[in-house]
Design a protein around this motif. Structure first.
Motif, PDB file in Angstrom:
ATOM      1  N   UNK A  97       0.889  -1.264  -0.177  1.00  0.00           N
ATOM      2  CA  UNK A  97       0.011  -0.116  -0.028  1.00  0.00           C
ATOM      3  C   UNK A  97       1.044   1.506  -0.070  1.00  0.00           C
ATOM      4  N   UNK A  98       1.687   1.522  -1.288  1.00  0.00           N
ATOM      5  CA  UNK A  98       2.759   2.541  -1.235  1.00  0.00           C
ATOM      6  C   UNK A  98       2.013   3.787  -1.760  1.00  0.00           C
ATOM      7  N   UNK A  99       0.864   3.913  -2.313  1.00  0.00           N
ATOM      8  CA  UNK A  99       0.497   5.089  -3.088  1.00  0.00           C
ATOM      9  C   UNK A  99       0.281   6.178  -1.966  1.00  0.00           C
ATOM     10  N   UNK A 100       0.145   7.375  -3.052  1.00  0.00           N
ATOM     11  CA  UNK A 100      -0.315   8.524  -2.302  1.00  0.00           C
ATOM     12  C   UNK A 100      -1.882   8.326  -1.791  1.00  0.00           C
ATOM     13  N   UNK A 116     -12.755   2.949  20.854  1.00  0.00           N
ATOM     14  CA  UNK A 116     -12.561   2.321  22.153  1.00  0.00           C
ATOM     15  C   UNK A 116     -11.393   2.827  23.191  1.00  0.00           C
ATOM     16  N   UNK A 117     -10.276   3.201  22.155  1.00  0.00           N
ATOM     17  CA  UNK A 117      -9.008   3.394  22.863  1.00  0.00           C
ATOM     18  C   UNK A 117      -8.747   4.746  22.944  1.00  0.00           C
ATOM     19  N   UNK A 118      -7.414   4.961  23.711  1.00  0.00           N
ATOM     20  CA  UNK A 118      -7.026   6.356  23.928  1.00  0.00           C
ATOM     21  C   UNK A 118      -6.349   6.950  22.685  1.00  0.00           C
ATOM     22  N   UNK A 119      -5.651   6.059  22.180  1.00  0.00           N
ATOM     23  CA  UNK A 119      -4.913   6.474  20.677  1.00  0.00           C
ATOM     24  C   UNK A 119      -5.265   5.295  19.835  1.00  0.00           C
ATOM     25  N   UNK A 120      -5.222   5.987  18.669  1.00  0.00           N
ATOM     26  CA  UNK A 120      -5.255   5.090  17.346  1.00  0.00           C
ATOM     27  C   UNK A 120      -3.733   5.107  16.804  1.00  0.00           C
ATOM     28  N   UNK A 121      -3.447   3.532  16.508  1.00  0.00           N
ATOM     29  CA  UNK A 121      -2.005   3.513  16.309  1.00  0.00           C
ATOM     30  C   UNK A 121      -1.888   3.257  14.858  1.00  0.00           C
ATOM     31  N   UNK A 122      -1.119   3.833  14.037  1.00  0.00           N
ATOM     32  CA  UNK A 122      -0.898   3.194  12.790  1.00  0.00           C
ATOM     33  C   UNK A 122       0.784   2.585  12.754  1.00  0.00           C
ATOM     34  N   UNK A 123       0.784   1.213  12.326  1.00  0.00           N
ATOM     35  CA  UNK A 123       2.219   0.635  12.380  1.00  0.00           C
ATOM     36  C   UNK A 123       2.312   0.606  10.804  1.00  0.00           C
ATOM     37  N   UNK A 124       3.372   1.403  10.264  1.00  0.00           N
ATOM     38  CA  UNK A 124       3.457   1.231   8.803  1.00  0.00           C
ATOM     39  C   UNK A 124       4.852   0.334   8.745  1.00  0.00           C
ATOM     40  N   UNK A 125       4.434  -0.810   8.204  1.00  0.00           N
ATOM     41  CA  UNK A 125       5.793  -1.536   8.239  1.00  0.00           C
ATOM     42  C   UNK A 125       6.451  -1.676   6.892  1.00  0.00           C
ATOM     43  N   UNK A 126       7.776  -1.869   6.710  1.00  0.00           N
ATOM     44  CA  UNK A 126       8.434  -1.498   5.565  1.00  0.00           C
ATOM     45  C   UNK A 126       8.268  -0.216   4.973  1.00  0.00           C
ATOM     46  N   UNK A 127       8.298   0.831   5.827  1.00  0.00           N
ATOM     47  CA  UNK A 127       7.846   2.174   5.305  1.00  0.00           C
ATOM     48  C   UNK A 127       8.666   2.786   4.083  1.00  0.00           C
ATOM     49  N   UNK A 128       9.889   1.931   4.061  1.00  0.00           N
ATOM     50  CA  UNK A 128      10.687   2.683   2.896  1.00  0.00           C
ATOM     51  C   UNK A 128      10.257   2.568   1.501  1.00  0.00           C
ATOM     52  N   UNK A 129       9.200   1.551   1.494  1.00  0.00           N
ATOM     53  CA  UNK A 129       8.793   1.261   0.153  1.00  0.00           C
ATOM     54  C   UNK A 129       7.702   2.328  -0.227  1.00  0.00           C
ATOM     55  N   UNK A 130       7.260   3.353   0.530  1.00  0.00           N
ATOM     56  CA  UNK A 130       6.320   4.439   0.003  1.00  0.00           C
ATOM     57  C   UNK A 130       6.911   5.160  -1.054  1.00  0.00           C
ATOM     58  N   UNK A 133       5.313  10.574  -3.285  1.00  0.00           N
ATOM     59  CA  UNK A 133       4.184  11.276  -3.105  1.00  0.00           C
ATOM     60  C   UNK A 133       3.284  11.005  -1.860  1.00  0.00           C
ATOM     61  N   UNK A 134       3.564   9.725  -1.534  1.00  0.00           N
ATOM     62  CA  UNK A 134       3.148   9.045  -0.235  1.00  0.00           C
ATOM     63  C   UNK A 134       3.704   9.623   0.838  1.00  0.00           C
ATOM     64  N   UNK A 135       5.045   9.653   0.722  1.00  0.00           N
ATOM     65  CA  UNK A 135       6.080  10.143   1.782  1.00  0.00           C
ATOM     66  C   UNK A 135       5.473  11.712   2.073  1.00  0.00           C
ATOM     67  N   UNK A 136       5.165  12.311   1.082  1.00  0.00           N
ATOM     68  CA  UNK A 136       4.678  13.768   1.227  1.00  0.00           C
ATOM     69  C   UNK A 136       3.517  13.999   1.919  1.00  0.00           C
ATOM     70  N   UNK A 426      16.155   2.409  -5.964  1.00  0.00           N
ATOM     71  CA  UNK A 426      14.862   2.155  -6.819  1.00  0.00           C
ATOM     72  C   UNK A 426      15.574   2.305  -8.279  1.00  0.00           C
ATOM     73  N   UNK A 427      16.466   2.977  -8.559  1.00  0.00           N
ATOM     74  CA  UNK A 427      17.390   2.954  -9.869  1.00  0.00           C
ATOM     75  C   UNK A 427      17.771   1.503 -10.141  1.00  0.00           C
ATOM     76  N   UNK A 428      18.306   1.080  -9.140  1.00  0.00           N
ATOM     77  CA  UNK A 428      18.945  -0.426  -9.327  1.00  0.00           C
ATOM     78  C   UNK A 428      17.892  -1.559  -9.530  1.00  0.00           C
TER      79      UNK A 428
END
Ligand SMILES: Nc1ncnc2c1ncn2[C@@H]1O[C@H](COP(=O)(O)OP(=O)(O)OP(=O)(O)O)[C@@H](O)[C@H]1O
Ligand SMILES: [Mg+2]
Ligand SMILES: [Zn+2]
Length: 525
Positions: A97-100, A116-130, A133-136, A426-428
């Motif tokens: 799920x790496x798109x904008x 239900x909870x105090x915090x909603x937590x987003x765990x973004x695994x393998x984040x370097x794959x974004x 545009x998604x990073x921005x 990415x070039x490689x």
């Protein structure tokens, strides 16, 4: 249903996470004192606990009854998160799920307070794959995170993250786990599973896993397929490792110039379906051990091997010079590279063995190799195009044209402005699409952007040889353009020392002579 060990034994509290006190102690203290950040970054090598700690942290920030910084596992929230009835912890795999749009959706959702909870937590695994545009898009949220949102970003490849993202996160580095810590955990798992394991066996698994707990548990899983107690022998067989004794005997053969002895052992292993590239890399490991023993006082602590093997390896290292050991590692490593590039592995292994059984151990073997390959390429150039010799004579007569490369001042300036190129991998990847072999030539390389240049840096020369070919340079420029949308010139980040301005022709003739070409033949050409 059988659950693989590494899933079954994923720690559920920080107290069970092994070998990462710099992470777990700090997090527990922060949780106890209620100092919670809005963005965490977990980095480090694979299988060391990043995803595991993300899950624990996500639970701990919401747990109603924190136990010394660890989630209790019993309250409504802990249970709800475990059984999936509470959905305020969201795990996103950035690899798929790496798109904008994915991140935009996440941002819209993040605005709503959790159910239900105090915090909603987003765990973004393998984040370097974004994507960029998604990073921005993510950056916008990280700049002004809603009070009730926490991000945990996890990646093995932190160098691919934009600096703007990193600076917004509290960063934790996960280390390779020590063989002893891994071995202890394996013994714990075995005792839970009611299986016996020898000390040597668990240490050997730990050594093979090279710091990754997941790899260790997977290997243990495979070893458990065999009945009864897990021994060193079972681990070796399961992992496809050569018996230590064959490594020791091949090495003996190299040292005593026993070509037929070495070839015999290799062929025996080959018949037993041993992969020759694997053998080659095990030999590299063995010579590395010899090198450490020769140069370090506490080498024993660094080497995972039995007392007996250590003594034998030590004897071998004492029988030779350090320069010999290094030369051998060098040769084995290039043989290994060639094997991965598709040459016949068995022949390559045998040729390497013959080379390593060569008579003269005191000279620098790699220098000889370089010499031989220079002669070989001169010869093949003459064979395919005799005018080369004429050209070379011509070159020697006139002052040779300057090598086309930036002046040292210009290099200096380019280097000063250079910034690491975050999209180099990415070039490689892009190059890999047309040739895996070419892409492999760039393994271990890095690149910098400086003005209109992409400057490539690499520990080995293969990639520069590739880049000398005009067709490859074009392909490389195309790939860079596809990835960055920009046209760049190509250059090297650093150059090896200038070649000595030796008389080209006389050197050339000397090379030919030493390759056995007679003077008459040279003149005729
Ligand atoms: N520090 C650790 N202590 C105990 N077990 C661990 C540790 N690290 C990893 N493991 C084991 O390995 C499995 C995988 O770990 P985890 O998914 O946390 O690794 P990771 O760092 O996220 O790896 P990757 O980079 O490949 O995603 C866990 O389920 C657990 O069984
Ligand atoms: Mg992970
Ligand atoms: Zn709880």
């Amino acid at each position: 249903m059988y659950r693989v060990l590494y899933r079954k034994y994923r720690p559920r509290v920080f107290a069970d996470v092994v070998g990462q006190p710099q992470v777990t102690d700090t997090l527990k203290n922060e949780l106890k004192s209620g100092r919670i950040a809005h963005a965490y970054l977990f980095t480090g090598s694979r299988g060391t606990g990043k995803t595991t700690c993300s899950k624990i942290l996500a639970k701990a920030v919401n747990c109603l009854d924190l136990k010394n910084g660890d989630p209790c596992g019993k309250c409504d929230i802990c249970r709800g998160l475990d059984n999936g009835s509470i959905m305020d912890v969201v795990e996103i795999d950035a690899a798929s799920n790496n798109g904008v749009d994915d991140i935009r959706m996440l941002r819209e959702e993040a605005d709503f307070t959790p159910a239900n909870t105090k915090y909603r937590v987003y765990i973004i695994d393998e984040v370097h794959m974004l994507s960029i545009g998604a990073f921005n898009a993510l950056l916008k949220t990280l700049e002004e995170p809603p009070e009730h949102v926490i991000f945990i970003l996890a990646t093995t490849e932190v160098h691919k993250l934009p600096a703007t993202i990193m600076s917004r996160c509290q960063r934790f580095d996960f280390h390779r786990i020590s063989p002893q810590d891994i071995s202890d955990r394996l013994k714990y798992v075995c005792s839970e599973e009611k299986i016996e394991i020898d000390d040597n066996a668990s240490l050997l698994i730990a050594g093979i896993a090279d710091g990754a707990m997941r790899d260790a548990l997977s290997l243990l899983d495979q070893c458990m397929g065999h009945s009864g107690r897990i021994t060193e022998e079972i681990v070796r067989r399961t992992a496809g490792l050569s018996d230590k004794s064959s490594l020791l005997s091949i090495t003996d053969a190299f040292i005593s110039n026993d070509v037929s002895g070495a070839i015999n052992i290799i062929d025996e292993l080959y018949k037993n379906s041993k992969d020759m590239a694997r053998l080659c890399s095990e030999l590299v490991e063995h010579f590395r051990a010899m090198m450490l023993i020769k140069t370090m006082k506490q080498s024993k602590e660094f080497l995972v091997m039995s007392e007996n093997d250590y003594e034998k390896t030590k004897q071998q290292s004492e029988a030779v010079k350090l320069s010999y050991i290094i030369g051998v590692i060098d040769i084995l490593q290039s043989a290994y590279d060639r094997m991965l590039h598709g040459v016949n592995r068995r022949i390559e292994m045998e040729m390497t063995a013959v080379k390593l059984c060569s008579e003269n151990k005191s000279v620098d073997i790699s220098a000889i190799e370089a010499r031989i390959s220079a002669v070989e390429s001169s010869l093949s150039a003459i064979r395919s195009d005799p005018s080369v010799l004429a050209a070379s004579q011509h070159k020697a007569a006139a002052p040779s044209p300057p090598v086309k490369r930036p002046s040292s001042e210009e290099m200096e300036r380019l280097r000063k402005d250079a910034v690491p190129m975050t999209q180099w991998q990415d070039v490689i990847e892009d190059i890999k699409k047309y040739s895996r072999t070419v892409a492999a030539g760039f393994e271990g390389s890095t690149a910098y952007i400086s003005g209109r240049y992409v400057l490539v840096d690499s520990p080995n020369d293969i990639c520069f040889e590739l880049l000398r070919k005009p067709a490859q340079r074009d392909k490389m420029r195309d790939s860079i353009k596809r990835v960055t949308g920009m046209e760049y010139k190509l250059g090297r980040y650093s150059y090896p020392d200038e070649p000595k301005s030796e008389d080209t022709l006389s050197k050339f003739v000397a090379d030919l002579k030493s390759a056995g070409v007679s003077v008459e033949e040279i003149n005729k050409k």
